[in-house]
Design an enzyme around this catalytic site. Structure first.
Site, PDB file in Angstrom:
ATOM      1  CG  ASP A  98      -1.870   1.139   0.973  1.00 36.09           C
ATOM      2  OD1 ASP A  98      -2.694   0.537   0.877  1.00 36.09           O
ATOM      3  OD2 ASP A  98      -1.444   2.506   2.058  1.00 36.09           O
TER       4      ASP A  98
ATOM      5  CE1 TYR B 142       0.644   8.155   2.538  1.00 38.75           C
ATOM      6  CE2 TYR B 142       1.114   5.227   2.478  1.00 38.75           C
ATOM      7  CZ  TYR B 142       0.241   6.460   2.813  1.00 38.75           C
ATOM      8  OH  TYR B 142      -0.631   5.807   3.592  1.00 38.75           O
TER       9      TYR B 142
ATOM     10  CE  LYS C 163      -3.825   4.639   0.898  1.00 41.36           C
ATOM     11  NZ  LYS C 163      -2.291   4.507   1.022  1.00 41.36           N
TER      12      LYS C 163
ATOM     13  CG  HIS D 299      -5.057  10.043   0.844  1.00 40.12           C
ATOM     14  ND1 HIS D 299      -3.594   9.926   0.629  1.00 40.12           N
ATOM     15  CD2 HIS D 299      -4.766   9.289   2.097  1.00 40.12           C
ATOM     16  CE1 HIS D 299      -2.851   9.458   1.562  1.00 40.12           C
ATOM     17  NE2 HIS D 299      -3.804   9.711   2.232  1.00 40.12           N
TER      18      HIS D 299
END
Length: 283
Positions: free
Chosen positions: A48, A53, A78, A111
């Site tokens: 994931d 990120y 996401k 997200h």
């Protein structure tokens, strides 16, 4: 469920491994590449990540270097908050595929439901965003679509225009934060609940009740927390960059918590903090 490759079945019949390897707060570069490769070597087949990120390139590189066929890995990313709306979904999705060195995703999530950039028209932005998700899904570029951090009112609003309802809602779920209303809604609408920060970003290690249960089973607090998540039917996404802990977090299938222990953990409240309100976040 017997091991890391045991699966839940999504609403469309696609299968998702019951534990995933999380990469939030894992810095891009050598650390991210090494930790994802370590996770794959330890048996994880569910990874994931997220545009937000900023480590998609490292995740893609780790998967490539692992030598494990892409089809054997369930890969999630996401959509970041600044990329809502139809056109931005389409362009950022292609960027994610390029960074991840793949031509499809197993799961793509929105997200956050109400990012500050789109706060004045979040309903319309989500509808247009989801329309793009549905097109990518129907084109076979995504095997499953879902959301993250959505509360029931966000999902009800999305349902007004959606042709396909989200198959997953990824939310903060850990001992002390059960989000019962969101959980109930997901179960009524056949959504899998993914648990991010299932160890409460480390706060769970300071909870004495968890230590006592861990000692009773000869397990670690992390393993007790993740087993609790699985016994609730959640899909935990533990993150670590330490090889020994990455392996430790896979050893969840040789013991079971009693009903009393589950109830004791359920009774903990706020010990790891609470989920952010997605309607008032500053990002």
């Amino acid at each position: 469920m017997e091991n890391l490759t045991s699966t839940y079945r999504l609403a469309n019949g696609y299968e998702i491994p019951v534990v995933g390897f999380g990469t939030w707060q894992t810095p891009d570069g050598d650390v991210a590449v090494a930790s994802v490769k370590e996770a794959l070597a330890a048996g994880y087949r569910h990874i994931d990540t997220a545009q937000g990120y900023k480590n998609e390139e490292s995740v893609g590189q780790a998967i490539k270097e692992s030598g494990i066929p892409r089809k054997e890995i369930f890969l999630t990313t996401k959509l970041w908050n600044t990329n809502h709306s139809y056109d931005l979904v389409m362009s950022s999705f292609e960027e994610s595929l390029e960074k991840l060195q793949t031509d499809y995703l197993d799961l793509f999530l929105i997200h956050w439901p109400n990012p500050i950039t789109f706060r004045e028209n979040w309903e319309e932005a989500n509808a247009e965003t989801w329309r793009a998700f549905e097109e990518l899904y129907e084109a076979g570029k995504i095997k499953a679509i879902g959301v993250s951090n959505f509360l029931p009112h966000h999902l009800d609003t999305l349902a007004k225009t959606a042709k396909i309802m989200p198959m997953v809602n990824q939310i903060f779920l850990a001992p002390g934060e059960l989000q019962p209303e969101v959980v109930d809604y997901a179960r009524q609408h056949d959504m899998i609940l993914e648990a991010y920060s299932p160890l409460g970003t480390g706060k769970i290690f300071d909870v004495p009740e968890m230590q006592a249960i861990a000692e009773a089973h000869g397990k670690t607090i992390a393993q007790i927390s993740l087993r609790w998540s699985l016994q609730h039917g959640f899909l935990p996404l533990p993150k670590s960059v330490t090889p020994s802990r990455i392996k430790e977090n896979t050893e969840l299938f040789d013991f079971e918590l009693t009903e009393t222990e589950m109830a004791q953990i359920d009774s903990l409240d706020g010990v790891v903090g609470k989920a952010k309100n997605p309607d008032t976040t500053e990002f």
